[in-house]
Design a protein around this motif. Sequence first.
Motif, short mmCIF file in Angstrom:
data_model
loop_
_atom_site.label_atom_id
_atom_site.label_comp_id
_atom_site.label_asym_id
_atom_site.label_seq_id
_atom_site.Cartn_x
_atom_site.Cartn_y
_atom_site.Cartn_z
N TRP A 52 0.84 -1.20 0.00
CA TRP A 52 0.00 0.00 0.00
C TRP A 52 0.87 1.24 0.00
CZ3 TRP A 52 -3.16 2.80 -1.74
CH2 TRP A 52 -3.50 3.99 -1.14
N SER A 111 2.05 1.90 -3.34
CA SER A 111 1.09 2.40 -4.32
C SER A 111 0.78 3.86 -4.08
CB SER A 111 -0.19 1.58 -4.28
OG SER A 111 -1.00 2.01 -3.23
N HIS A 165 -4.76 -4.30 -9.41
CA HIS A 165 -5.17 -3.53 -8.24
C HIS A 165 -5.44 -2.07 -8.64
CE1 HIS A 165 -4.90 -2.26 -3.90
NE2 HIS A 165 -4.52 -1.13 -4.48
N HIS A 194 -9.12 0.34 -8.83
CA HIS A 194 -9.42 1.69 -8.32
C HIS A 194 -10.14 2.50 -9.40
CE1 HIS A 194 -7.54 1.63 -4.43
NE2 HIS A 194 -6.32 1.44 -4.87
N TYR A 198 -7.08 6.92 -0.82
CA TYR A 198 -8.13 5.93 -0.72
C TYR A 198 -8.32 5.51 0.73
CZ TYR A 198 -6.79 5.51 -5.63
OH TYR A 198 -6.47 5.76 -6.94
N GLU A 216 -9.07 0.29 -0.48
CA GLU A 216 -7.89 -0.55 -0.71
C GLU A 216 -8.25 -2.03 -0.76
OE1 GLU A 216 -4.67 -0.04 -1.57
OE2 GLU A 216 -5.79 1.76 -2.03
ZN ZN Z 1 -4.67 0.90 -3.83
#
Ligand code: ZN
Length: 479
Positions: A6, A9, A152, A156, A207, A212
């Motif tokens: 995370w 990202s 992933h 989003h 986010y 997530e």
């Molecule tokens: Zn994410």
Amino acid sequence: MSVHWWISSCAGKRNIRKLLVRAPRLAKGAAFLLGMFLLLSPGASAQRTQLKPGWNMFSPQQDVELGKKAALDAARQLPSCNAPKVDAYLTQLGMRLASKLPTGGVQYPFEFHCVNDKAINAFALPGGYVFINRGVIEAADNEGQLAAVIAHELSHVALRHGTNQATKAQWTQAFLGITSGIFGGSTGGALLTELGAFAAGGVLLRYSRTAESQADVMGTQVLYDTGYDPRAMAQFFEKLEAETKGKNPPEFLSDHPNPEHRVGRVDEEIERLGGVPPNAKRDSAEFEAIKREVLALPVVKKHPPGASGAAALPPPPSGNFATYEANSYTIRYPDNWKKYPDSNGGGVSFAPEGGILDDGSGHAALAYGLIVSIAQVQGNPSDSNALENGTRQVLEDLQKSNPKMKIQRQGERVRLNGQPGLSTYLTNDSPAGGLETDWVITVLRPEGLHYFVCVAPQTAYSNYDKTFSSILDSVRFKK
Ligand SMILES: [Zn+2]
């Protein structure tokens, strides 16, 4: 203990945010509805988790508009891998995954960009603009893990988390003000800047934990449907966690909380999907070749050395603007800049703290900021070449007081508040050391030739050009 996927990202967002005008932070602690309806469909054979975009005041088309502007900003700010084969590979892989993405019938103009940054980052802007750092490719053990990161990010996009967050964050009014300008056909520079700032402020990329987790779950489904071993999603998280153990940057986590039980939730979804298919794809020869190519790319330094190491750099331009009213125009400028009216009353300069330096001879020189002035020029203002002639006179005058000044690009026609103008780029010695870029816009008005000189050292210019566009777009000539 943290899960660094995370973190990774989000770091792309952090880079952009650092480079662009900062949007105001959102109020913390506001309680909102869950951004998403998480439904189970008990009758379905696969019993996969059904995910749909949540409350959103924006249309999917606005996602695309907003994302496109922010992506242009991002592409300008972030170093490209400059490797067409890598981009082509990412696009091909990304499109394959996107074809299995449940977008509810919306066609997004997906784009995939390789960023020459060794940090393990990736991010997706609304509308499908995906940026993948070389670090992700380098860290991935196989194509499945890279596909997991992209899946992933694509999730989003499909779940419209960016504008969902913006909706929940009550940025809608601000946004609609901005987009109505875009759709109303304004000159655009300032709006683009604000959108850049908007994304950069993290609204679009901030986010929730829920978001997530949903991106993980949908990403797992996309991997499965594309024929990849869906365990790659969890494997990549675990790998990053193991590799970055003990190096926990908490500021990332405060912006971007880890979903709880991340790996467990992915495993649970794989079970719902019926387990790992026997012939699931894990790697490809193509991935290994691309990874070798990426590993061989030149490393781009993240922060180009400043022109002058000694002088403190000015603080980044504020995203909030103050208004200055002159006799013949009004202009808006970052509210953390100061205005310095000319002693003879003919013009005004705007500069951040530290933006005005000694030029080495005891004279104050503007190193960062904007100079506005009005020149009385020779010739008939109604002459068709009056703007060109007046601009040439002004540039010659500027060169007299700045002997090192050289024209780089000139004669581009622009419009400023609907008035015809000329854009000229010059270089000059910067009082901060090294060279500076001077962007000059000239507009002929009954009061004389208005000229606007945007100044920043070359090494820092990209941190200012959006602010300069915003300032120029704010100019309103009085009738
Ligand atoms: Zn994410």
